[in-house]
Design a protein around this motif. Structure first.
Motif: not given
Length: 134
Positions: A98, A114, A116, A118, A125-127, A129
Motif C-alpha cells: 500500500a 487513500q 487500498r 487486498w 487487505g490493507c488501507t 489513508r
C-alpha cells in the motif's frame, strides 16, 4: 466554455480507480511460516482514491485518464515480479505494498488520499489513508 455548477460548500469529491497485479514473494513469519517462506504468488487488487473539488471548466477532480496513465507506469514494477526484488518495497507485506503504491501515485497525482491493497482469494487487505489535516 461552459462552467459547471459549484458543489455544496465544503464538499469534497472522491474518485477511485482499481487495478490488479499478479506477483510472487516470500515472507518471514512466525505463524503459517512454512508456506510463507517458500516462493508463492497471489493476485493482488489495488484501489487508488483521489479527492478534491472539481475544476470549474472540466467538472473533474482529476481526469481519470491521467490516473490510468499513472497506474500504467506503476503497475509493471509489481506485475509478474518477485516482490522480494522490487527496489524500495521492503518485505512484501500488504502494508508495504500500500505504501509503495501510494508513493508511486502521489509523485504523479498529489490528490491521493487513500490506497487500498487486498487479496480477494484470501479475504485480507490493507488501507492506507491520508491523516486529516490539523
Amino acid at each position: 466554455m461552459t462552467t459547471v455548477a459549484a458543489p455544496p460548500a465544503l464538499a469534497q469529491f472522491e474518485i477511485t480507480q482499481k487495478f490488479f497485479f499478479d506477483a510472487a514473494h516470500t515472507l518471514q513469519r512466525e505463524i503459517e511460516a512454512e508456506g510463507s517462506r517458500r516462493i508463492h504468488g497471489h493476485t493482488y487488487h489495488a484501489e487508488v482514491t483521489l479527492a478534491g473539488t472539481p475544476h470549474a471548466d472540466t467538472g473533474m477532480v482529476v481526469d481519470l485518464g491521467r490516473v490510468r496513465l499513472a497506474i500504467a507506469e506503476l503497475r509493471p514494477q509489481l506485475d509478474h515480479q518477485l516482490l522480494d526484488e522490487v527496489p524500495g518495497l521492503g518485505p512484501a507485506t500488504l502494508e508495504n505494498l500500500a505504501a509503495f503504491v501510494w508513493r508511486g501515485m502521489e509523485s504523479r497525482l498529489p490528490q491521493v488520499v487513500q490506497v487500498r491493497v487486498w487479496r480477494e482469494a484470501l479475504g485480507d487487505g490493507c488501507t492506507l489513508r491520508r491523516s486529516p489535516q490539523p
